[in-house]
Design a protein around this motif. Structure first.
Motif, PDB file in Angstrom:
ATOM      1  N   ASP A  55       0.863  -1.179   0.000  1.00 29.33           N
ATOM      2  CA  ASP A  55       0.000   0.000   0.000  1.00 29.33           C
ATOM      3  C   ASP A  55       0.902   1.233   0.000  1.00 29.33           C
ATOM      4  O   ASP A  55       2.139   1.120  -0.009  1.00 29.33           O
ATOM      5  N   SER A 157      -3.541   3.807   6.138  1.00 30.57           N
ATOM      6  CA  SER A 157      -3.288   2.858   7.230  1.00 30.57           C
ATOM      7  C   SER A 157      -2.870   3.534   8.530  1.00 30.57           C
ATOM      8  O   SER A 157      -2.789   2.866   9.559  1.00 30.57           O
ATOM      9  N   ASN A 158      -2.585   4.832   8.515  1.00 33.29           N
ATOM     10  CA  ASN A 158      -2.155   5.444   9.781  1.00 33.29           C
ATOM     11  C   ASN A 158      -2.953   6.702  10.130  1.00 33.29           C
ATOM     12  O   ASN A 158      -2.557   7.460  11.018  1.00 33.29           O
ATOM     13  N   HIS A 251     -12.346  -0.121   1.906  1.00 33.35           N
ATOM     14  CA  HIS A 251     -11.263   0.867   2.022  1.00 33.35           C
ATOM     15  C   HIS A 251     -11.861   2.150   2.616  1.00 33.35           C
ATOM     16  O   HIS A 251     -13.006   2.493   2.291  1.00 33.35           O
ATOM     17  N   GLY A 266     -10.135  -0.628   6.181  1.00 35.74           N
ATOM     18  CA  GLY A 266      -8.688  -0.394   6.258  1.00 35.74           C
ATOM     19  C   GLY A 266      -8.040  -0.298   4.899  1.00 35.74           C
ATOM     20  O   GLY A 266      -8.691  -0.449   3.858  1.00 35.74           O
ATOM     21  N   SER A 267      -6.739  -0.066   4.927  1.00 38.73           N
ATOM     22  CA  SER A 267      -5.959   0.161   3.703  1.00 38.73           C
ATOM     23  C   SER A 267      -5.899  -1.108   2.850  1.00 38.73           C
ATOM     24  O   SER A 267      -6.314  -2.190   3.283  1.00 38.73           O
ATOM     25  N   GLU A 269      -3.354  -2.917   2.131  1.00 41.43           N
ATOM     26  CA  GLU A 269      -2.523  -3.928   2.799  1.00 41.43           C
ATOM     27  C   GLU A 269      -3.342  -4.614   3.913  1.00 41.43           C
ATOM     28  O   GLU A 269      -3.277  -5.824   4.092  1.00 41.43           O
ATOM     29  N   TYR A 270      -4.120  -3.823   4.639  1.00 42.15           N
ATOM     30  CA  TYR A 270      -4.962  -4.358   5.722  1.00 42.15           C
ATOM     31  C   TYR A 270      -6.014  -5.312   5.149  1.00 42.15           C
ATOM     32  O   TYR A 270      -6.277  -6.381   5.705  1.00 42.15           O
ATOM     33  N   ARG A 273      -4.381  -8.601   4.237  1.00 46.52           N
ATOM     34  CA  ARG A 273      -4.017  -9.392   5.424  1.00 46.52           C
ATOM     35  C   ARG A 273      -5.264  -9.993   6.078  1.00 46.52           C
ATOM     36  O   ARG A 273      -5.280 -11.172   6.432  1.00 46.52           O
ATOM     37  N   THR A 274      -6.320  -9.196   6.175  1.00 42.74           N
ATOM     38  CA  THR A 274      -7.530  -9.663   6.867  1.00 42.74           C
ATOM     39  C   THR A 274      -8.169 -10.820   6.100  1.00 42.74           C
ATOM     40  O   THR A 274      -8.585 -11.821   6.697  1.00 42.74           O
TER      41      THR A 274
END
Ligand code: 13P
Ligand code: SF4
Length: 364
Positions: A55, A157-158, A251, A266-267, A269-270, A273-274
């Motif tokens: 991401d 993501s942050n 997203h 989430g992003s 990347e999130y 992963r999820t």
């Protein structure tokens, strides 16, 4: 038919396999001098050539840590600018197609943001009370604006951590260009919707009254992503009516209503992963770009997972899609010949101020 037209129509087409082989050969010739970064929204024929995929946040960090002479960014313009800002002067960043922009990033520009800052100054002292926060999806001069005014960059993501950092310094935030990421993040942090106002950059004073500005905690720029606005809450309702056990993930560039109806937000990347960590057999409805959702489906179908795209109509990021094998191949073959084409270079003064805002983010 003219002689030229005959020559063009009779030229043999380069096959997908040939582009693939040429890209691999150029990569091999460049070896460690080259790093290819690939965003998750890239089409498969390009994505497979990336040395690192990720991401926006992960790719920024990779660019900052890289020692490669050439960084070829398979993503969009603002991402390549970030890579240029965070790398050393002797490293060169290439965007294979210079027209790969981001329509959301284009919804804010320096003139409009500086006008907003001046207009805010007629109601309050923005340099003491407002932290400017720019989503990484923005031009380098807006990151530089944040650097100059005590502000910071965030990614999807942050964003919550960045807002906490901002509120620890000043009481309000001016968040641009994506209203949805700002609103969704603020809401999850417990900020009431009435304290998040939308700044309509086409109107004087953003279309707000002085009282609305004084009462706001977050002033949200009225920008949006044309891809993520295609997802609607009714798409989720229809899907869950058919598959009540399905999980929904989106997203944070999706609308507030879509994020409210999503179990996870989430992003990119999130999301990856999820979905990867979910139990075999899980059915997912995913609200983000089509190439990524299709790749997720391919990657996990052997585990019995079924990954569905949220919109009934096809919506891809058309600018990400501009990076195709012919452009990637041309950029790499030029590098093999010692020519750098489509280099992205942020002017040094602007880069220095933008780096301030990016480093504030990376240090968190
Ligand atoms: P990520 O930070 O999740 O990669 O998102 C970037 C982007 O442009 C999404 O539209
Ligand atoms: Fe920009 Fe939206 Fe494309 Fe992301 S998906 S790069 S925000 S236009």
């Amino acid at each position: 038919m003219t002689a030229n037209a005959a020559a063009i129509t009779s030229a043999p087409a380069v096959t997908d396999e040939e582009w693939d082989a040429r890209i691999r050969a150029a990569k091999a010739a460049l070896g460690e001098r080259l790093l290819i970064l690939g965003h998750h929204y890239q089409r498969e024929e390009v994505y497979r050539h990336a040395d690192v995929t990720g991401d926006s946040l992960k790719l920024s960090r990779q660019a900052a840590d890289s020692r490669a002479e050439y960084i070829v960014f398979c993503g969009v313009h603002f991402m390549a600018e970030v890579a240029d800002i965070l790398t050393r002067p002797e490293q060169q960043v290439v965007l294979p197609d210079l027209s790969a922009g981001c329509s959301m990033a284009d919804m804010a520009n320096l003139a409009k943001v500086e006008r907003a800052w001046r207009e805010l100054a007629s109601v309050l002292a923005p340099d003491e009370t407002v932290t400017p926060v720019t989503y990484i999806n923005s031009a380098a001069d807006l990151k530089a604006f944040c650097g100059r005014h005590g502000g910071i960059v965030c990614t999807s993501s942050n964003a919550a951590r960045i807002l906490e950092w901002s509120f620890a310094r000043r009481e309000k935030v001016l968040f641009f260009p994506d209203q949805h990421l700002g609103r969704n993040t603020g809401h999850r942090m417990g900020i009431p919707l009435e304290q998040m106002v939308t700044w309509d950059f086409s109107q004087p004073m953003g279309g707000l009254t002085p009282e609305q500005i004084r009462a706001a905690r977050i002033i949200l720029w009225k920008g949006f992503c044309s891809v993520h606005q295609m997802f609607r809450p009714e798409h989720i309702d229809r899907f869950l009516a058919q598959y009540p056990d399905a999980r929904v993930i989106s997203h944070p560039e999706c609308s507030f209503e879509v994020c409210q109806k999503s179990e996870f937000v989430g992003s990119t990347e999130y999301i990856i992963r999820t979905v990867a960590e979910s139990a075999p057999g899980t059915r997912w409805l995913v609200g983000t770009e089509l190439n990524m959702v299709q790749r997720l489906h391919e990657r996990h179908r052997h585990e019995g997972k079924s990954i569905h795209f949220m919109s009934p109509t096809i919506c891809m990021c058309s600018t990400m899609f501009r990076i195709d094998p012919p452009h990637l191949c041309a950029a790499l073959e030029a590098l093999v010949e010692g020519r750098v084409i489509n280099r992205i270079q942020v002017p040094p003064d602007e880069a220095a101020e933008a780096r301030l805002a990016l480093e504030r983010m990376l240090q968190l």
